[in-house]
Write a protein that holds these residues in place. Structure first.
Motif, mmCIF file in Angstrom:
data_model
loop_
_atom_site.group_PDB
_atom_site.id
_atom_site.type_symbol
_atom_site.label_atom_id
_atom_site.label_comp_id
_atom_site.label_asym_id
_atom_site.label_seq_id
_atom_site.Cartn_x
_atom_site.Cartn_y
_atom_site.Cartn_z
ATOM 1 N N PRO A 1 -25.754 25.746 64.830
ATOM 2 C CA PRO A 1 -24.477 26.026 64.870
ATOM 3 C C PRO A 1 -23.012 26.701 65.298
ATOM 4 O O PRO A 1 -23.253 28.473 64.785
ATOM 5 C CB PRO A 1 -23.305 25.585 63.559
ATOM 6 C CG PRO A 1 -25.486 25.137 63.336
ATOM 7 C CD PRO A 1 -26.164 25.854 63.494
ATOM 8 N N ASP A 2 -22.110 26.786 65.157
ATOM 9 C CA ASP A 2 -21.233 28.241 65.423
ATOM 10 C C ASP A 2 -20.695 28.647 64.877
ATOM 11 O O ASP A 2 -20.667 30.256 64.664
ATOM 12 C CB ASP A 2 -20.018 27.918 66.693
ATOM 13 C CG ASP A 2 -19.981 27.257 68.137
ATOM 14 O OD1 ASP A 2 -21.365 28.201 68.386
ATOM 15 O OD2 ASP A 2 -19.318 26.439 68.212
ATOM 16 N N GLU A 3 -20.607 28.157 63.299
ATOM 17 C CA GLU A 3 -20.331 28.700 61.832
ATOM 18 C C GLU A 3 -21.048 29.691 61.461
ATOM 19 O O GLU A 3 -21.241 30.260 60.563
ATOM 20 C CB GLU A 3 -20.322 27.688 60.810
ATOM 21 C CG GLU A 3 -18.905 26.157 61.503
ATOM 22 C CD GLU A 3 -19.707 25.247 62.167
ATOM 23 O OE1 GLU A 3 -19.627 24.210 62.283
ATOM 24 O OE2 GLU A 3 -21.091 25.383 62.519
ATOM 25 N N ALA A 4 -22.503 29.520 61.434
ATOM 26 C CA ALA A 4 -23.833 30.212 61.482
ATOM 27 C C ALA A 4 -23.506 32.299 61.083
ATOM 28 O O ALA A 4 -22.642 32.672 62.275
ATOM 29 C CB ALA A 4 -25.182 30.402 61.855
ATOM 30 N N SER A 5 -23.434 33.040 60.010
ATOM 31 C CA SER A 5 -23.178 33.608 59.949
ATOM 32 C C SER A 5 -24.326 34.917 60.443
ATOM 33 O O SER A 5 -24.320 35.753 61.421
ATOM 34 C CB SER A 5 -22.902 34.454 59.129
ATOM 35 O OG SER A 5 -22.842 35.594 58.584
ATOM 36 N N ASP B 1 -24.282 30.784 56.079
ATOM 37 C CA ASP B 1 -23.154 31.147 56.274
ATOM 38 C C ASP B 1 -22.646 32.731 55.574
ATOM 39 O O ASP B 1 -21.311 32.893 56.029
ATOM 40 C CB ASP B 1 -22.043 29.728 54.943
ATOM 41 C CG ASP B 1 -22.397 30.042 53.188
ATOM 42 O OD1 ASP B 1 -23.836 31.095 53.440
ATOM 43 O OD2 ASP B 1 -21.451 29.239 52.525
ATOM 44 N N ARG B 2 -23.719 32.862 55.458
ATOM 45 C CA ARG B 2 -23.703 34.781 54.864
ATOM 46 C C ARG B 2 -24.747 34.949 54.618
ATOM 47 O O ARG B 2 -25.965 34.300 54.293
ATOM 48 C CB ARG B 2 -22.880 34.636 54.128
ATOM 49 C CG ARG B 2 -23.434 33.922 52.276
ATOM 50 C CD ARG B 2 -22.491 34.823 50.779
ATOM 51 N NE ARG B 2 -22.788 33.742 49.721
ATOM 52 C CZ ARG B 2 -24.765 34.372 48.958
ATOM 53 N NH1 ARG B 2 -24.585 35.159 49.576
ATOM 54 N NH2 ARG B 2 -25.040 33.592 47.877
ATOM 55 N N HIS C 1 -26.047 27.614 51.092
ATOM 56 C CA HIS C 1 -25.280 28.373 52.342
ATOM 57 C C HIS C 1 -26.212 27.726 53.807
ATOM 58 O O HIS C 1 -26.259 28.826 54.440
ATOM 59 C CB HIS C 1 -25.935 29.945 51.885
ATOM 60 C CG HIS C 1 -25.360 30.489 50.357
ATOM 61 N ND1 HIS C 1 -24.260 30.721 50.245
ATOM 62 C CD2 HIS C 1 -25.418 30.778 48.849
ATOM 63 C CE1 HIS C 1 -23.694 30.871 48.978
ATOM 64 N NE2 HIS C 1 -24.802 30.575 48.280
ATOM 65 N N GLU C 2 -26.805 27.156 53.451
ATOM 66 C CA GLU C 2 -27.193 26.683 54.999
ATOM 67 C C GLU C 2 -26.344 24.762 55.295
ATOM 68 O O GLU C 2 -26.529 24.575 55.111
ATOM 69 C CB GLU C 2 -28.538 26.572 54.565
ATOM 70 C CG GLU C 2 -29.132 24.726 54.325
ATOM 71 C CD GLU C 2 -30.036 24.434 54.401
ATOM 72 O OE1 GLU C 2 -30.784 24.174 55.573
ATOM 73 O OE2 GLU C 2 -30.515 23.947 52.506
ATOM 74 N N PHE C 3 -26.022 25.438 56.758
ATOM 75 C CA PHE C 3 -25.252 24.952 57.790
ATOM 76 C C PHE C 3 -26.059 24.292 58.203
ATOM 77 O O PHE C 3 -26.275 23.231 58.430
ATOM 78 C CB PHE C 3 -24.497 25.886 59.158
ATOM 79 C CG PHE C 3 -23.342 26.326 58.438
ATOM 80 C CD1 PHE C 3 -22.189 25.350 58.255
ATOM 81 C CD2 PHE C 3 -22.908 27.772 58.813
ATOM 82 C CE1 PHE C 3 -21.463 26.423 57.993
ATOM 83 C CE2 PHE C 3 -22.121 28.488 58.067
ATOM 84 C CZ PHE C 3 -21.350 28.036 58.076
#
Length: 150
Positions: free
Chosen positions: A38-42, A116-117, A137-139
């Motif tokens: 996913p694009d949101e992944a840090s 996410d972080r 914290h996982e997408f």
């Protein structure tokens, strides 16, 4: 939750892990490839654990700080800029399978998490520490399983 495609050119899901990746046979980490992050992944985190090793899962490899666009890890390598943590052998990096002789094949779960972080982990985390830290914290995640016996 979305799924990450995780695979290896060295073995298929639920196949026997080639001996060169075992502790006795060369102790090199297997190549892995992934997609659909996913694009949101840090960042990505990779954990390899053996739940058949005893009361607690045995941690064979833990790598954090993997860039989401990395796409994979080469054989015997770690991604640029990533951190390899101590495994249950007490060594940093890959610790290949070494189940007791005569045991039925153990299962080795390769788990890749899109986070996410960055996670806060103890200096020498166990697999259970990582699973607790990942929660919430996982997408997305992907997994595959290899088996190995001596």
């Amino acid at each position: 939750m979305a799924g990450i495609m995780l695979r290896s050119v060295a073995f298929n899901d639920h196949d026997m892990l080639p001996d060169r990746f075992s502790r006795d046979g060369g102790n090199i980490s297997p190549p892995l490839e992934w997609g659909e992050v996913p694009d949101e992944a840090s960042e990505l985190l990779l954990m390899v654990e053996d739940p058949d090793a005893g009361r607690e899962a045995f941690l064979h490899w833990l790598v954090s700080g993997i860039q989401p666009e990395a796409g994979g890890i080469g054989e015997g390598a770690a991604p640029d800029g990533a951190r390899e943590w101590p495994n249950s052998f007490g060594e940093r990096g890959w610790g290949g399978p070494q189940p007791p002789r005569g045991d039925d094949p153990h299962r080795y779960f390769f788990r890749l998490y899109a986070l996410d972080r960055p996670l806060e982990l103890p200096d020498a985390p166990q697999a259970a520490d990582v699973r607790r830290a990942v929660k919430g914290h996982e997408f997305a995640s992907g997994n595959m399983v290899a088996r190995y016996a001596r």
